[in-house]
Write a protein that holds these residues in place. Structure first.
Motif, short mmCIF file in Angstrom:
data_model
loop_
_atom_site.label_atom_id
_atom_site.label_comp_id
_atom_site.label_asym_id
_atom_site.label_seq_id
_atom_site.Cartn_x
_atom_site.Cartn_y
_atom_site.Cartn_z
N THR A 27 61.03 -31.73 6.87
CA THR A 27 59.61 -32.04 6.94
C THR A 27 58.83 -30.76 7.20
N PRO A 28 57.78 -30.49 6.41
CA PRO A 28 56.99 -29.28 6.66
C PRO A 28 56.26 -29.38 8.00
N PRO A 29 56.00 -28.24 8.63
CA PRO A 29 55.29 -28.27 9.92
C PRO A 29 53.88 -28.85 9.74
N ALA A 30 53.41 -29.48 10.80
CA ALA A 30 52.06 -30.06 10.76
C ALA A 30 51.02 -28.94 10.70
N ILE A 31 49.95 -29.21 9.99
CA ILE A 31 48.85 -28.25 9.87
C ILE A 31 47.87 -28.51 11.03
N THR A 32 47.55 -27.47 11.78
CA THR A 32 46.53 -27.57 12.82
C THR A 32 45.20 -27.25 12.15
N ARG A 33 44.50 -28.29 11.76
CA ARG A 33 43.29 -28.13 10.93
C ARG A 33 42.24 -27.21 11.56
N ALA A 34 42.08 -27.28 12.87
CA ALA A 34 41.06 -26.48 13.55
C ALA A 34 41.31 -24.98 13.43
N ASN A 35 42.53 -24.59 13.06
CA ASN A 35 42.86 -23.17 12.91
C ASN A 35 42.42 -22.59 11.57
N TYR A 36 41.88 -23.43 10.70
CA TYR A 36 41.51 -22.99 9.35
C TYR A 36 40.01 -23.14 9.13
N THR A 37 39.43 -22.09 8.56
CA THR A 37 38.02 -22.10 8.22
C THR A 37 37.89 -22.59 6.78
N VAL A 38 36.91 -23.47 6.56
CA VAL A 38 36.68 -24.05 5.24
C VAL A 38 35.24 -23.79 4.82
N MET A 39 35.07 -23.36 3.58
CA MET A 39 33.73 -23.20 2.99
C MET A 39 33.61 -24.20 1.86
N VAL A 40 32.54 -25.00 1.88
CA VAL A 40 32.32 -26.01 0.85
C VAL A 40 31.11 -25.60 0.02
N TYR A 41 31.32 -25.58 -1.30
CA TYR A 41 30.25 -25.22 -2.24
C TYR A 41 29.94 -26.40 -3.14
N ASN A 42 28.66 -26.58 -3.40
CA ASN A 42 28.20 -27.60 -4.34
C ASN A 42 28.04 -26.93 -5.70
N ASN A 43 28.78 -27.39 -6.70
CA ASN A 43 28.72 -26.86 -8.06
C ASN A 43 28.05 -27.90 -8.97
N THR A 44 27.08 -28.65 -8.37
CA THR A 44 26.39 -29.71 -9.10
C THR A 44 24.90 -29.66 -8.74
N SER A 45 24.16 -30.57 -9.35
CA SER A 45 22.75 -30.73 -8.99
C SER A 45 22.56 -31.91 -8.04
N ILE A 46 23.67 -32.45 -7.51
CA ILE A 46 23.62 -33.59 -6.59
C ILE A 46 23.27 -33.10 -5.19
N THR A 47 22.08 -33.40 -4.75
CA THR A 47 21.61 -32.95 -3.45
C THR A 47 22.45 -33.54 -2.32
N GLY A 48 22.91 -32.68 -1.41
CA GLY A 48 23.62 -33.13 -0.23
C GLY A 48 25.12 -33.35 -0.41
N LEU A 49 25.64 -33.14 -1.61
CA LEU A 49 27.07 -33.39 -1.85
C LEU A 49 27.94 -32.51 -0.96
#
Length: 98
Positions: free
Chosen positions: A1-23
């Motif tokens: 079994t792969p080790p569990a990912i500690t999500r808080a240790n990773y930085t995430v950047m989210v980009y909107n590639n649409t014209s949908i406001t707030g996506l």
């Protein structure tokens, strides 16, 4: 079994590639509910993508796969040369619903 990912240790950047406001904001909020460290979302101004994708630097593939699972995204790819090398990047297309 792969080790569990500690999500808080990773930085995430989210980009909107649409014209949908707030996506990107809604998607960022969803990622935060799973415990990811999400930066302020913004608009993707580079090339248009055909599929919503999680991009990862070389050492973060397992985390990218977990993020994709959490967000219901099926495409996971190595980061583009223009992306940050210390964070996961999510680029949203119009077919994605958070």
């Amino acid at each position: 079994t792969p080790p569990a990912i500690t999500r808080a240790n990773y930085t995430v950047m989210v980009y909107n590639n649409t014209s949908i406001t707030g996506l990107a904001g809604r998607t960022s909020d969803k990622a935060k509910t799973f415990g990811w460290n999400v930066l302020t979302p913004t608009q993707w101004t580079q090339s248009l993508l055909t599929a919503t994708t999680v991009f990862y630097p070389p050492t973060m593939k397992a985390a990218a796969q977990q993020l994709a699972t959490d967000l219901g995204i099926t495409t996971v790819e190595p980061a583009l040369s223009t992306m940050q090398s210390d964070q996961l990047t999510v680029i949203l297309t119009s077919s994605y619903t958070p």
